[in-house]
Design a protein around this motif. Structure first.
Motif, PDB file in Angstrom:
ATOM      1  N   GLU A 152     -58.594 -12.465  60.080  1.00 17.02           N
ATOM      2  CA  GLU A 152     -58.825 -13.528  59.113  1.00 17.02           C
ATOM      3  C   GLU A 152     -59.333 -12.894  57.825  1.00 17.02           C
ATOM      4  OE1 GLU A 152     -61.953 -17.143  58.346  1.00 17.02           O
ATOM      5  OE2 GLU A 152     -61.341 -16.762  60.408  1.00 17.02           O
ATOM      6  N   CYS A 153     -58.751 -13.297  56.718  1.00 15.08           N
ATOM      7  CA  CYS A 153     -59.195 -12.780  55.421  1.00 15.08           C
ATOM      8  C   CYS A 153     -60.569 -13.369  55.104  1.00 15.08           C
ATOM      9  CB  CYS A 153     -58.205 -13.168  54.326  1.00 15.08           C
ATOM     10  SG  CYS A 153     -58.773 -12.687  52.668  1.00 15.08           S
ATOM     11  N   PRO A 154     -61.543 -12.526  54.819  1.00 12.43           N
ATOM     12  CA  PRO A 154     -62.871 -13.026  54.488  1.00 12.43           C
ATOM     13  C   PRO A 154     -62.914 -13.824  53.172  1.00 12.43           C
ATOM     14  CG  PRO A 154     -62.975 -10.732  55.132  1.00 12.43           C
ATOM     15  CD  PRO A 154     -61.526 -11.072  54.968  1.00 12.43           C
ATOM     16  N   ARG A 155     -61.950 -13.606  52.307  1.00  9.73           N
ATOM     17  CA  ARG A 155     -61.958 -14.294  51.015  1.00  9.73           C
ATOM     18  C   ARG A 155     -61.297 -15.666  51.093  1.00  9.73           C
ATOM     19  NH1 ARG A 155     -61.897 -11.507  46.235  1.00  9.73           N
ATOM     20  NH2 ARG A 155     -63.896 -10.839  47.047  1.00  9.73           N
ATOM     21  N   CYS A 156     -60.051 -15.733  51.639  1.00 11.62           N
ATOM     22  CA  CYS A 156     -59.306 -16.998  51.593  1.00 11.62           C
ATOM     23  C   CYS A 156     -59.165 -17.670  52.957  1.00 11.62           C
ATOM     24  CB  CYS A 156     -57.935 -16.788  50.959  1.00 11.62           C
ATOM     25  SG  CYS A 156     -56.757 -15.896  52.004  1.00 11.62           S
ATOM     26  N   ALA A 157     -59.654 -17.026  54.018  1.00  9.80           N
ATOM     27  CA  ALA A 157     -59.637 -17.551  55.389  1.00  9.80           C
ATOM     28  C   ALA A 157     -58.238 -17.675  55.988  1.00  9.80           C
ATOM     29  CB  ALA A 157     -60.376 -18.887  55.483  1.00  9.80           C
ATOM     30  N   SER A 158     -57.235 -17.082  55.372  1.00 11.55           N
ATOM     31  CA  SER A 158     -55.901 -17.096  55.985  1.00 11.55           C
ATOM     32  C   SER A 158     -55.867 -16.073  57.118  1.00 11.55           C
ATOM     33  CB  SER A 158     -54.823 -16.784  54.942  1.00 11.55           C
ATOM     34  OG  SER A 158     -54.963 -15.459  54.479  1.00 11.55           O
ATOM     35  N   THR A 159     -54.980 -16.297  58.068  1.00 14.91           N
ATOM     36  CA  THR A 159     -54.827 -15.414  59.210  1.00 14.91           C
ATOM     37  C   THR A 159     -53.523 -14.651  59.070  1.00 14.91           C
ATOM     38  OG1 THR A 159     -56.043 -16.973  60.579  1.00 14.91           O
ATOM     39  CG2 THR A 159     -54.732 -15.346  61.730  1.00 14.91           C
ATOM     40  N   PHE A 160     -53.543 -13.372  59.428  1.00 14.56           N
ATOM     41  CA  PHE A 160     -52.340 -12.545  59.327  1.00 14.56           C
ATOM     42  C   PHE A 160     -52.331 -11.504  60.438  1.00 14.56           C
ATOM     43  CE2 PHE A 160     -55.604 -10.823  56.559  1.00 14.56           C
ATOM     44  CZ  PHE A 160     -55.663  -9.486  56.916  1.00 14.56           C
ATOM     45  N   GLY A 161     -51.126 -11.003  60.733  1.00 11.47           N
ATOM     46  CA  GLY A 161     -50.952  -9.949  61.724  1.00 11.47           C
ATOM     47  C   GLY A 161     -51.355  -8.607  61.142  1.00 11.47           C
ATOM     48  N   ILE A 162     -52.279  -7.945  61.774  1.00 10.55           N
ATOM     49  CA  ILE A 162     -52.804  -6.677  61.257  1.00 10.55           C
ATOM     50  C   ILE A 162     -51.717  -5.611  61.207  1.00 10.55           C
ATOM     51  CG2 ILE A 162     -54.468  -4.820  61.654  1.00 10.55           C
ATOM     52  CD1 ILE A 162     -56.124  -7.026  63.217  1.00 10.55           C
ATOM     53  N   ALA A 163     -51.069  -5.350  62.327  1.00  9.52           N
ATOM     54  CA  ALA A 163     -50.061  -4.286  62.389  1.00  9.52           C
ATOM     55  C   ALA A 163     -48.895  -4.564  61.448  1.00  9.52           C
ATOM     56  CB  ALA A 163     -49.559  -4.104  63.816  1.00  9.52           C
ATOM     57  N   ALA A 164     -48.478  -5.823  61.370  1.00  7.33           N
ATOM     58  CA  ALA A 164     -47.350  -6.160  60.494  1.00  7.33           C
ATOM     59  C   ALA A 164     -47.693  -5.880  59.035  1.00  7.33           C
ATOM     60  CB  ALA A 164     -46.959  -7.621  60.683  1.00  7.33           C
ATOM     61  N   GLU A 165     -48.883  -6.270  58.612  1.00  8.08           N
ATOM     62  CA  GLU A 165     -49.282  -6.032  57.221  1.00  8.08           C
ATOM     63  C   GLU A 165     -49.493  -4.549  56.950  1.00  8.08           C
ATOM     64  OE1 GLU A 165     -49.128  -8.147  54.701  1.00  8.08           O
ATOM     65  OE2 GLU A 165     -48.398  -9.569  56.185  1.00  8.08           O
ATOM     66  N   TYR A 166     -50.092  -3.845  57.905  1.00  5.64           N
ATOM     67  CA  TYR A 166     -50.313  -2.413  57.721  1.00  5.64           C
ATOM     68  C   TYR A 166     -48.976  -1.669  57.656  1.00  5.64           C
ATOM     69  CZ  TYR A 166     -52.463   2.131  57.853  1.00  5.64           C
ATOM     70  OH  TYR A 166     -52.846   3.401  57.511  1.00  5.64           O
ATOM     71  N   THR A 167     -48.064  -2.043  58.529  1.00  6.93           N
ATOM     72  CA  THR A 167     -46.743  -1.418  58.534  1.00  6.93           C
ATOM     73  C   THR A 167     -46.021  -1.681  57.220  1.00  6.93           C
ATOM     74  OG1 THR A 167     -46.551  -1.594  60.927  1.00  6.93           O
ATOM     75  CG2 THR A 167     -44.505  -1.344  59.713  1.00  6.93           C
ATOM     76  N   ALA A 168     -46.024  -2.924  56.760  1.00  3.41           N
ATOM     77  CA  ALA A 168     -45.344  -3.273  55.510  1.00  3.41           C
ATOM     78  C   ALA A 168     -45.897  -2.481  54.332  1.00  3.41           C
ATOM     79  CB  ALA A 168     -45.471  -4.771  55.250  1.00  3.41           C
ATOM     80  N   ALA A 169     -47.193  -2.228  54.340  1.00  3.84           N
ATOM     81  CA  ALA A 169     -47.811  -1.505  53.230  1.00  3.84           C
ATOM     82  C   ALA A 169     -47.616   0.006  53.313  1.00  3.84           C
ATOM     83  CB  ALA A 169     -49.312  -1.812  53.182  1.00  3.84           C
ATOM     84  N   ASN A 170     -47.346   0.528  54.501  1.00  2.00           N
ATOM     85  CA  ASN A 170     -47.320   1.982  54.676  1.00  2.00           C
ATOM     86  C   ASN A 170     -46.004   2.585  55.128  1.00  2.00           C
ATOM     87  OD1 ASN A 170     -50.245   2.876  54.252  1.00  2.00           O
ATOM     88  ND2 ASN A 170     -50.399   1.052  55.515  1.00  2.00           N
ATOM     89  N   LEU A 171     -45.041   1.773  55.484  1.00  2.00           N
ATOM     90  CA  LEU A 171     -43.756   2.301  55.913  1.00  2.00           C
ATOM     91  C   LEU A 171     -42.932   2.651  54.674  1.00  2.00           C
ATOM     92  CD1 LEU A 171     -42.482   2.776  58.679  1.00  2.00           C
ATOM     93  CD2 LEU A 171     -41.285   0.629  58.401  1.00  2.00           C
ATOM     94  N   PRO A 172     -42.266   3.798  54.665  1.00  2.00           N
ATOM     95  CA  PRO A 172     -41.441   4.131  53.507  1.00  2.00           C
ATOM     96  C   PRO A 172     -40.274   3.155  53.374  1.00  2.00           C
ATOM     97  CG  PRO A 172     -41.156   5.772  55.242  1.00  2.00           C
ATOM     98  CD  PRO A 172     -42.223   4.819  55.695  1.00  2.00           C
TER      99      PRO A 172
END
Length: 177
Positions: A152-172
């Protein structure tokens, strides 16, 4: 020793230094190396995580091969997909939470992570968990349920998948090897 060296070479070749030809030239031996690494994991060696990360590299899970830790004190930094604030994900002995990191005040506005049940894992997360569970590496299997779980985002309280977001940000990008 030779298997560990080969796995380390593959992980090292994934750096941005022009070794892409090396990986392409040894593509035909990757399945054999994967088999050897998997057999090694089944013996539950000292240094299990290193061998596990080597196996990840040979199967194309480059970003996890580079960053996966032992879940004793792991931190993953990513941006909330909804409000773009930088969120720190902590998975370790001191807690499993998302937070806004303040370098002077520490982790602020902590929110507990929501692990995914093992049967709810899919894709790479399921494969990684199944190997860790098969080899009775409970610490790794449990940590993966958090890494592939929700934050859960501490700022906006939205929920997101950790691995999916990390992968999207770090995969070439897909057009790169």
């Amino acid at each position: 020793m030779g298997i560990s060296l080969a796995g380390s070479i593959i992980r090292g070749a994934l750096q941005d230094h022009g070794a892409d030809d090396l990986l392409r030239s040894c593509a035909d031996v990757m399945p054999q190396l994967q088999t050897l690494l998997d057999q090694r994991l089944k013996s539950r060696p000292v240094g299990y995580l290193q061998v596990f990360r080597d196996l990840l590299a040979t199967t194309g899970q480059y970003h996890w091969s580079a960053v996966l830790g032992d879940f004793s004190d792991d931190f993953y930094h990513l941006c909330c997909p909804h409000c773009d604030v930088e969120v720190t994900i902590a998975i370790g002995d001191h807690g499993r939470y998302s937070a806004i990191r303040d370098w002077h005040a520490g982790d602020m506005e902590r929110r507990d992570l929501k692990p995914v049940p093992p049967e709810g894992l899919t894709g790479a997360g399921r494969w990684m968990h199944d190997i860790a569970a098969r080899d009775r590496q409970d610490w790794l299997a449990r940590g993966l349920t958090y890494l592939f779980g929700k934050a859960e985002c501490p700022r906006c309280a939205s929920t997101f998948g950790i691995a999916a977001e990390y992968t999207a940000a770090n995969l070439p990008p897909a057009d790169q090897p």
